[in-house]
Write a protein that holds these residues in place. Structure first.
Motif, PDB file in Angstrom:
ATOM      1  N   VAL A 168      59.049   7.345  52.425  1.00 17.84           N
ATOM      2  CA  VAL A 168      57.606   7.606  52.352  1.00 17.84           C
ATOM      3  C   VAL A 168      57.256   8.260  51.014  1.00 17.84           C
ATOM      4  CG1 VAL A 168      55.693   8.927  53.361  1.00 17.84           C
ATOM      5  CG2 VAL A 168      57.336   7.741  54.848  1.00 17.84           C
ATOM      6  N   ARG A 169      58.041   9.250  50.600  1.00 13.73           N
ATOM      7  CA  ARG A 169      57.785   9.912  49.314  1.00 13.73           C
ATOM      8  C   ARG A 169      57.904   8.929  48.156  1.00 13.73           C
ATOM      9  NH1 ARG A 169      60.671  13.993  51.646  1.00 13.73           N
ATOM     10  NH2 ARG A 169      62.590  13.375  50.601  1.00 13.73           N
ATOM     11  N   VAL A 222      63.827   0.337  50.838  1.00 14.36           N
ATOM     12  CA  VAL A 222      62.733   1.253  51.139  1.00 14.36           C
ATOM     13  C   VAL A 222      61.601   0.495  51.814  1.00 14.36           C
ATOM     14  CG1 VAL A 222      60.946   2.687  50.066  1.00 14.36           C
ATOM     15  CG2 VAL A 222      63.333   2.899  49.321  1.00 14.36           C
ATOM     16  N   TYR A 223      61.311  -0.715  51.359  1.00 15.72           N
ATOM     17  CA  TYR A 223      60.184  -1.454  51.940  1.00 15.72           C
ATOM     18  C   TYR A 223      60.406  -1.759  53.416  1.00 15.72           C
ATOM     19  CZ  TYR A 223      62.570  -6.012  51.593  1.00 15.72           C
ATOM     20  OH  TYR A 223      63.439  -7.066  51.734  1.00 15.72           O
ATOM     21  N   VAL A 224      61.639  -1.901  53.861  1.00 18.39           N
ATOM     22  CA  VAL A 224      61.916  -2.155  55.278  1.00 18.39           C
ATOM     23  C   VAL A 224      61.524  -0.930  56.105  1.00 18.39           C
ATOM     24  CG1 VAL A 224      63.767  -2.507  56.976  1.00 18.39           C
ATOM     25  CG2 VAL A 224      63.678  -3.913  54.908  1.00 18.39           C
ATOM     26  N   ASN A 238      58.366  -0.837  58.766  1.00 21.86           N
ATOM     27  CA  ASN A 238      58.521  -0.383  60.149  1.00 21.86           C
ATOM     28  C   ASN A 238      57.498   0.687  60.490  1.00 21.86           C
ATOM     29  OD1 ASN A 238      61.085  -1.236  61.918  1.00 21.86           O
ATOM     30  ND2 ASN A 238      61.534  -1.539  59.756  1.00 21.86           N
ATOM     31  N   LEU A 239      57.264   1.612  59.574  1.00 17.19           N
ATOM     32  CA  LEU A 239      56.244   2.632  59.808  1.00 17.19           C
ATOM     33  C   LEU A 239      54.864   1.998  59.920  1.00 17.19           C
ATOM     34  CD1 LEU A 239      57.534   5.406  57.398  1.00 17.19           C
ATOM     35  CD2 LEU A 239      57.435   5.533  59.895  1.00 17.19           C
ATOM     36  N   SER A 293      57.877   4.718  65.308  1.00 16.07           N
ATOM     37  CA  SER A 293      58.061   6.140  65.031  1.00 16.07           C
ATOM     38  C   SER A 293      59.347   6.352  64.237  1.00 16.07           C
ATOM     39  CB  SER A 293      58.148   6.924  66.348  1.00 16.07           C
ATOM     40  OG  SER A 293      59.348   6.583  67.034  1.00 16.07           O
ATOM     41  N   PHE A 294      59.469   7.550  63.682  1.00 20.40           N
ATOM     42  CA  PHE A 294      60.715   7.888  62.997  1.00 20.40           C
ATOM     43  C   PHE A 294      61.890   7.682  63.942  1.00 20.40           C
ATOM     44  CE2 PHE A 294      59.945  10.805  59.132  1.00 20.40           C
ATOM     45  CZ  PHE A 294      58.818  10.103  58.758  1.00 20.40           C
TER      46      PHE A 294
END
Length: 81
Positions: free
Chosen positions: A65-66, A33-35, A39-40, A45-46
């Protein structure tokens, strides 16, 4: 907090000691998740993230994100009874 409690409500995230040392990952991948969040934060962008990590779906990025928001919320409320 146990992994099962931490993951409640986050079906696209998994934690396994055998995968990425137990870092929360997008389920079915070895992508932490941290990767996705890094990146964000770096301004990607997504669409760019999905291009660089083709095993991810848009919903996976949203799930990261959630999950990050959930963790931050838990830290804020950790000292409350």
């Amino acid at each position: 907090m146990t992994d099962s409690k931490l993951l409640r409500g986050h079906p696209r995230v998994s934690i396994s000691p055998a995968i990425m040392g137990g870092s929360p990952c997008i389920k079915g991948t070895r992508i932490p998740v941290y990767v996705v969040l890094d990146n964000l934060e770096a301004g990607h962008s997504f669409e760019e993230i999905l291009k660089h990590y083709p095993t991810l779906a848009r919903e996976d990025v949203q799930a990261a994100v959630r999950f990050g928001s959930h963790l931050a919320s838990r830290l804020v409320h950790a000292d409350r009874p």
